[in-house]
Design an enzyme around this catalytic site. Structure first.
Site, PDB file in Angstrom:
ATOM      1  N   HIS A 186       8.609   6.441   5.021  1.00  0.00           N
ATOM      2  CA  HIS A 186       7.818   7.161   6.026  1.00  0.00           C
ATOM      3  C   HIS A 186       7.199   6.165   6.984  1.00  0.00           C
ATOM      4  O   HIS A 186       6.873   5.034   6.632  1.00  0.00           O
ATOM      5  CB  HIS A 186       6.739   8.036   5.376  1.00  0.00           C
ATOM      6  N   GLY A 204       0.793  -1.227   0.000  1.00  0.00           N
ATOM      7  CA  GLY A 204       0.000   0.000   0.000  1.00  0.00           C
ATOM      8  C   GLY A 204       0.823   1.274   0.000  1.00  0.00           C
ATOM      9  O   GLY A 204       0.323   2.348   0.340  1.00  0.00           O
TER      10      GLY A 204
HETATM   11  P1  5GP Z   1       1.579   5.525   1.955  1.00  0.00           P
HETATM   12  O1  5GP Z   1       0.279   5.348   1.250  1.00  0.00           O
HETATM   13  O2  5GP Z   1       2.718   5.682   0.960  1.00  0.00           O
HETATM   14  O3  5GP Z   1       1.881   4.514   3.014  1.00  0.00           O
HETATM   15  O4  5GP Z   1       1.465   6.892   2.757  1.00  0.00           O
HETATM   16  C1  5GP Z   1       1.511   8.140   2.144  1.00  0.00           C
HETATM   17  C2  5GP Z   1       0.729   9.074   3.020  1.00  0.00           C
HETATM   18  O5  5GP Z   1       1.036  10.395   2.618  1.00  0.00           O
HETATM   19  C3  5GP Z   1      -0.790   8.927   2.890  1.00  0.00           C
HETATM   20  O6  5GP Z   1      -1.342   8.601   4.171  1.00  0.00           O
HETATM   21  C4  5GP Z   1      -1.264  10.279   2.382  1.00  0.00           C
HETATM   22  O7  5GP Z   1      -2.488  10.702   2.957  1.00  0.00           O
HETATM   23  C5  5GP Z   1      -0.107  11.187   2.765  1.00  0.00           C
HETATM   24  N1  5GP Z   1       0.052  12.331   1.885  1.00  0.00           N
HETATM   25  C6  5GP Z   1       0.028  12.319   0.529  1.00  0.00           C
HETATM   26  N2  5GP Z   1       0.239  13.560   0.042  1.00  0.00           N
HETATM   27  C7  5GP Z   1       0.402  14.380   1.136  1.00  0.00           C
HETATM   28  C8  5GP Z   1       0.642  15.779   1.286  1.00  0.00           C
HETATM   29  O8  5GP Z   1       0.765  16.540   0.327  1.00  0.00           O
HETATM   30  N3  5GP Z   1       0.745  16.250   2.561  1.00  0.00           N
HETATM   31  C9  5GP Z   1       0.611  15.430   3.660  1.00  0.00           C
HETATM   32  N4  5GP Z   1       0.707  16.006   4.856  1.00  0.00           N
HETATM   33  N5  5GP Z   1       0.387  14.107   3.547  1.00  0.00           N
HETATM   34  C10 5GP Z   1       0.283  13.586   2.305  1.00  0.00           C
END
Ligand code: 5GP
Ligand code: ZN
Length: 112
Positions: free
Chosen positions: A98, A91
């Site tokens: 992160h 996911g």
């Molecule tokens: P992943 O899906 O890769 O595990 O997590 C990426 C996270 O980054 C998601 O929970 C998404 O909501 C967050 N995210 C995506 N774009 C941005 C943004 O521009 N600003 C912030 N603060 N969070 C973001």
């Protein structure tokens, strides 16, 4: 620089910052999945959990120490979950390592 999180660290894209030091940056997730949901990231660009090596892994320990400190400061006394998604099935949508910190409600296990 085409990495979203590198641009957030650089201040090119605004974020709700919680914490910053020379190695680590923490900010609230734009689309929270729990009452408290923030992300903790290394300032150095590492593409994801599968790019952690013996050479660059020290920051991961530091990130967990920052998470413990922030959890205390934010009063996450009922507990929290740390999640690092990896690759398509995991996911992962942003290609910069992160750690999600989720808290404020009972989180189901196993995840869907
Ligand atoms: P992943 O899906 O890769 O595990 O997590 C990426 C996270 O980054 C998601 O929970 C998404 O909501 C967050 N995210 C995506 N774009 C941005 C943004 O521009 N600003 C912030 N603060 N969070 C973001
Ligand atoms: Zn990056």
């Amino acid at each position: 620089m085409d990495c979203l999180f590198c641009r957030i660290i650089a201040g090119e894209i605004p974020s709700k910052k919680i914490y910053e030091d020379e190695d680590v940056y923490a900010f609230y997730d734009i689309d929270p999945k729990a009452p408290t949901h923030f992300l903790v990231i290394p300032k150095k660009h590492i593409t994801g959990p599968d790019a952690i090596t013996e050479e660059n892994c020290a920051v991961v320990g530091k990130i967990y120490a920052v998470i413990a400190k922030l959890a205390k400061e934010l009063g996450l006394d009922h507990g929290y979950r740390v999640v690092s998604n990896c690759g398509e099935d995991g996911g992962q949508t942003v290609g910069h390592l992160h750690f999600h910190v989720l808290a404020g409600r009972l989180l189901s296990w196993p995840p869907g």
